[in-house]
Enzyme design. Structure first.
Site, PDB file in Angstrom:
ATOM      1  N   GLU A   1      45.925  45.969 111.024  1.00 10.43           N
ATOM      2  CA  GLU A   1      46.879  45.994 112.130  1.00 10.43           C
ATOM      3  C   GLU A   1      46.341  47.003 113.138  1.00 10.43           C
ATOM      4  OE1 GLU A   1      51.406  47.242 113.284  1.00 10.43           O
ATOM      5  OE2 GLU A   1      51.066  46.494 111.250  1.00 10.43           O
ATOM      6  N   LEU A   2      45.917  46.490 114.288  1.00  7.11           N
ATOM      7  CA  LEU A   2      45.148  47.311 115.220  1.00  7.11           C
ATOM      8  C   LEU A   2      45.947  47.552 116.508  1.00  7.11           C
ATOM      9  CD1 LEU A   2      41.748  45.536 114.532  1.00  7.11           C
ATOM     10  CD2 LEU A   2      42.794  47.457 113.304  1.00  7.11           C
TER      11      LEU A   2
ATOM     12  N   CYS B   1      52.423  51.311 118.486  1.00  9.69           N
ATOM     13  CA  CYS B   1      51.524  50.169 118.689  1.00  9.69           C
ATOM     14  C   CYS B   1      52.188  49.049 119.482  1.00  9.69           C
ATOM     15  CB  CYS B   1      51.044  49.626 117.348  1.00  9.69           C
ATOM     16  SG  CYS B   1      50.071  50.789 116.371  1.00  9.69           S
TER      17      CYS B   1
ATOM     18  N   GLY C   1      45.265  51.021 112.662  1.00 11.54           N
ATOM     19  CA  GLY C   1      44.473  51.926 113.485  1.00 11.54           C
ATOM     20  C   GLY C   1      43.931  51.235 114.721  1.00 11.54           C
ATOM     21  N   SER C   2      42.863  51.782 115.245  1.00  8.58           N
ATOM     22  CA  SER C   2      42.274  51.279 116.483  1.00  8.58           C
ATOM     23  C   SER C   2      41.433  50.031 116.230  1.00  8.58           C
ATOM     24  CB  SER C   2      41.392  52.359 117.108  1.00  8.58           C
ATOM     25  OG  SER C   2      40.246  52.589 116.300  1.00  8.58           O
TER      26      SER C   2
ATOM     27  N   TRP D   1      48.446  58.414 112.852  1.00 10.52           N
ATOM     28  CA  TRP D   1      49.235  59.638 112.934  1.00 10.52           C
ATOM     29  C   TRP D   1      50.613  59.443 113.561  1.00 10.52           C
ATOM     30  CZ3 TRP D   1      50.159  59.786 118.053  1.00 10.52           C
ATOM     31  CH2 TRP D   1      49.189  59.247 118.898  1.00 10.52           C
TER      32      TRP D   1
ATOM     33  N   LYS E   1      44.669  57.516 102.900  1.00 12.07           N
ATOM     34  CA  LYS E   1      43.934  58.415 103.792  1.00 12.07           C
ATOM     35  C   LYS E   1      44.725  58.499 105.100  1.00 12.07           C
ATOM     36  CE  LYS E   1      41.332  58.860 106.883  1.00 12.07           C
ATOM     37  NZ  LYS E   1      41.523  59.668 108.169  1.00 12.07           N
TER      38      LYS E   1
ATOM     39  N   GLU F   1      44.728  49.844 125.840  1.00 11.73           N
ATOM     40  CA  GLU F   1      45.896  50.487 125.240  1.00 11.73           C
ATOM     41  C   GLU F   1      46.012  51.919 125.759  1.00 11.73           C
ATOM     42  OE1 GLU F   1      48.018  50.455 120.917  1.00 11.73           O
ATOM     43  OE2 GLU F   1      45.881  50.913 120.925  1.00 11.73           O
TER      44      GLU F   1
END
Length: 478
Positions: free
Chosen positions: A244-245, A278, A222-223, A149, A173, A375
């Site tokens: 990519e976290l 991030c 995302g996470s 988001w 998504k 994080e």
């Protein structure tokens, strides 16, 4: 109240599920729209549309696809003001900042399109004994993009051009926290029906999409938890995932740099987008020789990052995306205080509507504090003073993450030492410099799989070795 719908096969489509999710305005805490919660039937519909369109889209020449994508990029550039307004509405991002990052995302999109002109979709390998062997890079088919988001449009655009230019069709998504800009982006792209589809919802849409048998590649930003779930799903199906976290990005500040200028740079890296990036600077290691000047300047800079209405061009910081994220930030700060950290500014929840949180500077932090391990994803700058540059590098390496790292130094040998930090991106004497066009692969728990440039096209295609006698050359087309 506006009721959002999926975008499938070129048109808005009602969800086939009954459950819905409220979309909250983070500046007020009030409901502004509702959206589908997501269901298997919606995912099946979107993937089927992408699969149906993939044959015709892949049959176009690379030049034909590139031409269409360049026109789509022009439409996106013209729509930046509206896309920025929607990002402000859905996650409170200051409009000026949104416009800046949207322009950067479109630049990456254009660069990715241009890369298609240089990528060798057909590579000559050998010709021996009357047999010619080539490698043909074919599209994987349907690609799932699962996007967070914080930068919905920009995060999508960072990887989108190679997927489409290579001949794939996409099911996007977006996060249930920020669907407005995603829907607008796909409508603005105006690609042929089925080439770009949007399925809304939370994990009730994300999990069946990642696990769908007709999806050939999952591209997730995302996470860490979401990445592990996707990796497990694609592992069962023996398909690819680009992940990519999270990050807990360090910055190491050497003794010889200008402490005031560096503090201004670090404040931006810590507080921009309310710390919801991030690659935000989340661990700050400063040399003792300049620590006092640096910290004083950092506190002064933090005072300029006041929370406010993102529609006001003077606003530097909007709200956090929701109350859950704000509670995570406060938990990290409270843990640090309990363990001996000092709050120099910020550090507490404001008494106002919305999910605002002040720019916060902590000192006397130690490596055992949650704010230095997990994080935070908020406007918190925890500062640890070190006695040597080598100590700063050692502490920077002490993390389960490896997304990005920044080093400020005036010594060439120390600049080279920055490469000892295990990270996908390393910036020396700047943060986010050089633009967003780059190729990298995260390290450790920050992800898996290289993105950008040639690597993006390698991931978006499947290499096929084709051998045939030279007499068939004209008929094979390769």
């Amino acid at each position: 109240m506006r009721e959002l719908q999926n975008h499938i096969d070129g048109a808005p489509v009602p969800s086939r599920g009954r459950e819905r999710i409220d979309l909250i305005d983070p500046t007020t805490g009030l409901i502004q729209a509702t959206q589908p919660a997501g269901c298997v039937e919606d995912v099946d519909h979107a993937v089927a549309a992408a699969r149906s369109a993939s044959g015709q889209w892949a049959a176009l020449t690379v030049t034909e696809r590139v031409t269409m994508l360049e026109t789509a990029a022009d439409r996106l550039a013209a729509d930046i003001p509206e896309l920025a307004r929607l990002e402000y509405r859905e996650m409170g991002k200051p409009i000026g900042l949104a416009e800046e990052f949207l322009a950067a995302g479109i630049e990456v999109f254009r660069s990715g399109i241009d890369d298609a002109r240089h990528y060798r979709f057909v590579e000559e390998i050998s010709e021996h004994g009357g047999i010619r062997t080539v490698t043909v890079h074919r599209p994987v088919g349907v690609v799932a993009q699962i996007i967070p988001w914080n930068f919905t449009v920009t995060a999508t655009l960072l990887g989108l051009a190679p997927l489409l230019a290579a001949g794939n069709c996409v099911v996007l998504k977006p996060s249930e926290k920020a669907p407005l800009s995603a829907l607008r982006m796909v409508e603005t792209l105006a690609l042929p029906p089925g080439v770009m589809n949007v399925v809304l919802g939370d994990r009730r849409a994300g999990e069946p999409l990642a696990d769908h048998s007709d999806v050939g590649l999952v591209h997730l930003t995302g996470s860490v938890a979401a990445g592990r779930s996707v990796q497990a799903a694609t592992g069962r199906r023996m398909t690819r995932a680009i992940l990519e976290l999270g990050g807990k990005d360090p910055v190491v500040i050497d003794a010889g740099v200008d402490p005031v200028k560096t503090a201004a740079a670090v404040a931006y890296g810590s507080f921009v987008n309310t710390g919801q990036i991030c690659t935000s600077m989340e661990r700050i290691y400063v040399h003792r020789e300049i620590a006092d000047e640096f910290i004083a300047a950092l506190v002064a800079e933090a005072a300029t990052y006041r929370c406010g209405d993102g529609a006001d061009p003077r606003t530097k910081m909007g709200p956090l995306v929701d109350e859950r994220q704000r509670q995570i930030v406060q938990r990290h700060v409270d843990d640090a205080i309990t363990k001996g950290a000092t709050v120099l500014t910020g550090g507490s929840l404001p008494d106002s509507a919305g999910y605002f949180y002040p720019a916060t500077v902590l000192t006397d932090v130690t490596s055992d504090m949650v704010v230095m391990r997990e994080e935070t994803f908020g406007p918190v700058a925890p500062v640890q003073v070190v006695d040597t540059f080598a100590e700063g590098i050692r502490l920077a390496c002490d993390s389960e993450f490896g997304l990005a790292a920044t080093v400020y130094t005036d010594r060439a040998e120390h600049a080279r030492a920055a490469l000892d930090i295990s990270a996908g991106m390393v910036w020396i004497n700047h943060w986010q410099g050089g633009g967003m066009v780059r190729m990298f692969e995260p390290a450790r728990n920050s992800g898996l799989g290289a993105t950008g440039g040639r690597a993006a096209y390698d991931a978006a295609t499947r290499a096929v070795s084709v051998s045939h006698d030279t007499a068939m050359r004209a008929h094979m087309g390769v």
